[in-house]
Design a protein around this motif. Structure first.
Motif, short mmCIF file in Angstrom:
data_model
loop_
_atom_site.label_atom_id
_atom_site.label_comp_id
_atom_site.label_asym_id
_atom_site.label_seq_id
_atom_site.Cartn_x
_atom_site.Cartn_y
_atom_site.Cartn_z
N ASN A 90 0.84 -1.53 0.15
CA ASN A 90 -0.07 -0.12 0.00
C ASN A 90 0.62 1.23 0.17
N LYS A 91 2.38 1.01 0.17
CA LYS A 91 3.26 2.38 0.23
C LYS A 91 3.95 2.47 -1.16
N VAL A 92 3.63 1.53 -1.97
CA VAL A 92 4.30 1.28 -3.30
C VAL A 92 4.40 2.66 -4.25
N LYS A 93 3.13 3.15 -4.49
CA LYS A 93 2.78 4.27 -5.37
C LYS A 93 3.43 5.63 -4.61
N SER A 94 3.30 5.75 -3.31
CA SER A 94 3.91 7.05 -2.73
C SER A 94 4.93 6.81 -2.77
N LEU A 95 5.83 5.85 -2.55
CA LEU A 95 7.21 5.80 -2.85
C LEU A 95 7.84 6.03 -4.08
N LEU A 96 7.08 5.65 -5.13
CA LEU A 96 7.78 5.83 -6.56
C LEU A 96 7.25 7.19 -7.00
N ALA A 97 5.97 7.60 -6.87
CA ALA A 97 5.88 9.06 -7.17
C ALA A 97 6.33 10.19 -6.40
N GLY A 98 6.91 9.85 -5.07
CA GLY A 98 7.34 10.95 -4.36
C GLY A 98 9.08 10.79 -4.41
N VAL A 99 9.36 9.91 -5.12
CA VAL A 99 11.20 9.72 -5.12
C VAL A 99 11.16 9.33 -6.75
N PRO A 100 11.46 10.64 -7.48
CA PRO A 100 11.65 10.23 -9.03
C PRO A 100 12.86 9.75 -9.34
N ASN A 101 13.92 10.02 -8.40
CA ASN A 101 15.22 9.47 -8.53
C ASN A 101 15.47 8.38 -7.85
N LEU A 102 14.50 7.64 -7.45
CA LEU A 102 14.73 6.23 -6.59
C LEU A 102 15.57 5.27 -7.79
N ALA A 103 16.72 4.67 -7.39
CA ALA A 103 17.34 4.07 -8.20
C ALA A 103 17.26 2.44 -8.25
N MET A 104 16.59 2.14 -6.98
CA MET A 104 16.62 0.70 -6.83
C MET A 104 15.85 0.27 -5.42
N VAL A 105 15.11 -0.78 -5.60
CA VAL A 105 14.30 -1.53 -4.35
C VAL A 105 15.21 -2.42 -3.94
N GLU A 106 15.66 -2.63 -2.88
CA GLU A 106 16.31 -3.73 -2.34
C GLU A 106 15.51 -4.33 -1.43
N GLY A 107 14.79 -5.25 -1.88
CA GLY A 107 13.76 -5.81 -1.04
C GLY A 107 12.36 -6.47 -1.46
N VAL A 108 12.49 -6.81 -2.83
CA VAL A 108 11.34 -7.57 -3.29
C VAL A 108 11.44 -8.87 -2.62
N ASP A 109 10.26 -9.31 -1.75
CA ASP A 109 10.51 -10.66 -1.15
C ASP A 109 9.28 -11.67 -1.24
N ASN A 110 8.41 -11.19 -2.13
CA ASN A 110 7.44 -11.91 -2.81
C ASN A 110 6.76 -11.51 -4.14
N GLU A 111 6.04 -12.44 -4.88
CA GLU A 111 5.39 -12.08 -6.01
C GLU A 111 4.53 -11.01 -6.07
N LYS A 112 3.66 -10.69 -5.03
CA LYS A 112 2.61 -9.73 -4.81
C LYS A 112 3.35 -8.17 -4.85
N ILE A 113 4.38 -8.14 -3.98
CA ILE A 113 5.11 -6.83 -4.22
C ILE A 113 5.77 -6.69 -5.47
N ALA A 114 6.29 -7.53 -6.25
CA ALA A 114 6.82 -7.45 -7.32
C ALA A 114 5.77 -7.03 -8.53
N ASN A 115 4.62 -7.52 -8.31
CA ASN A 115 3.36 -7.18 -9.24
C ASN A 115 3.06 -5.77 -8.87
N HIS A 116 2.92 -5.35 -7.89
CA HIS A 116 2.48 -3.81 -7.26
C HIS A 116 3.35 -2.89 -8.09
N LEU A 117 4.94 -3.33 -7.61
CA LEU A 117 5.77 -2.33 -8.20
C LEU A 117 5.70 -2.17 -9.78
#
Length: 243
Positions: A90-117
């Protein structure tokens, strides 16, 4: 008068960490240029991060979505932000929208979060996002991360079914005292070997993000390509200031 002294200490500590990382790489016969240091700045003020930035460092890591969303707009756009650890869907969109220069997510630990991202990257029109699959190498129930036995399947899912994500390697967070053992590091390295062999990938092109303040030199000697160093650079955490 105290603040400049603290900030000066952080810059000195950064240079020491970079030197130690380079020496660890050289001891193990590796190219020091292939080892990255992510300065983990959680709970630390923007002013302190800026001092480390002004010393030439560009890779910074945060563990809390609200904190990175607050800090990123206050710092230059060429900062390479890493979100480290478990990310709630539920925090994926706020992270991606709020940090345009996000270079990497270190922490995909299940398929659900991968799909959301994957969907969020697409809907926001961002360039494909680099991600690391998080592996629980210590077997602790309290730790996020997929069991090593499920690592290949999750990596395959990201690689084959998430076109807006770039599978970039594996990461692990250490033991309860934030140190790891050679066994933890070897487990992650073995996982990378298995994944790259199964997916016909060049192993040396994929990250092994392992090692923190207490063990980053050992991690580098065992093949880490990226270490996450926080308190050794910035000093002890003040969690009362967590946003």
């Amino acid at each position: 008068m105290a603040a400049p002294a603290v900030e000066g200490v952080a810059v000195t500590a950064l240079r020491s960490v970079l030197l130690r990382a380079r020496q660890a790489a050289e001891r193990s016969g590796r190219d020091p240029g292939r080892v990255k240091v992510v300065a983990v700045s959680k709970t630390k003020p923007v002013s302190l991060i800026r001092q480390v930035y002004d010393a030439g460092h560009r890779r910074f890591g945060e563990n809390y979505v609200q904190e990175i969303v607050n800090k990123a707009p206050q710092l230059p756009e060429d900062v390479e932000w890493h979100f480290v650890g478990h990310l709630q869907s539920n925090k994926v969109k706020s992270l991606l929208a709020g940090v345009p220069n996000l270079a990497m997510v270190e922490g995909v630990d299940n398929e659900k979060i991968a799909n959301h991202l994957d969907r969020a990257v697409s809907s926001l029109g961002r360039n494909p996002l680099k991600v690391l699959v998080q592996v629980n190498t210590s077997g602790e129930a309290s730790k996020s991360g997929i069991d090593p036995s499920g690592c290949l399947q999750l990596a395959k899912h990201v690689q084959l079914h998430c076109p807006n994500l770039v599978f970039s390697g594996l990461m692990t967070i250490g033991m309860p005292d934030y140190t790891s053992t050679p066994k933890n590091f070897k487990t992650l390295s073995d996982c990378r070997t298995e994944v790259c062999k199964a997916l016909a990938l060049q192993e040396e092109q994929y990250e092994l993000s392992m090692g923190m303040s207490g063990d980053f030199e050992q991690a580098i000697e065992m093949g880490s390509t990226s270490v996450r160093v926080g308190s050794t650079i910035f000093g002890p955490r003040d969690y009362s200031k967590k946003k």
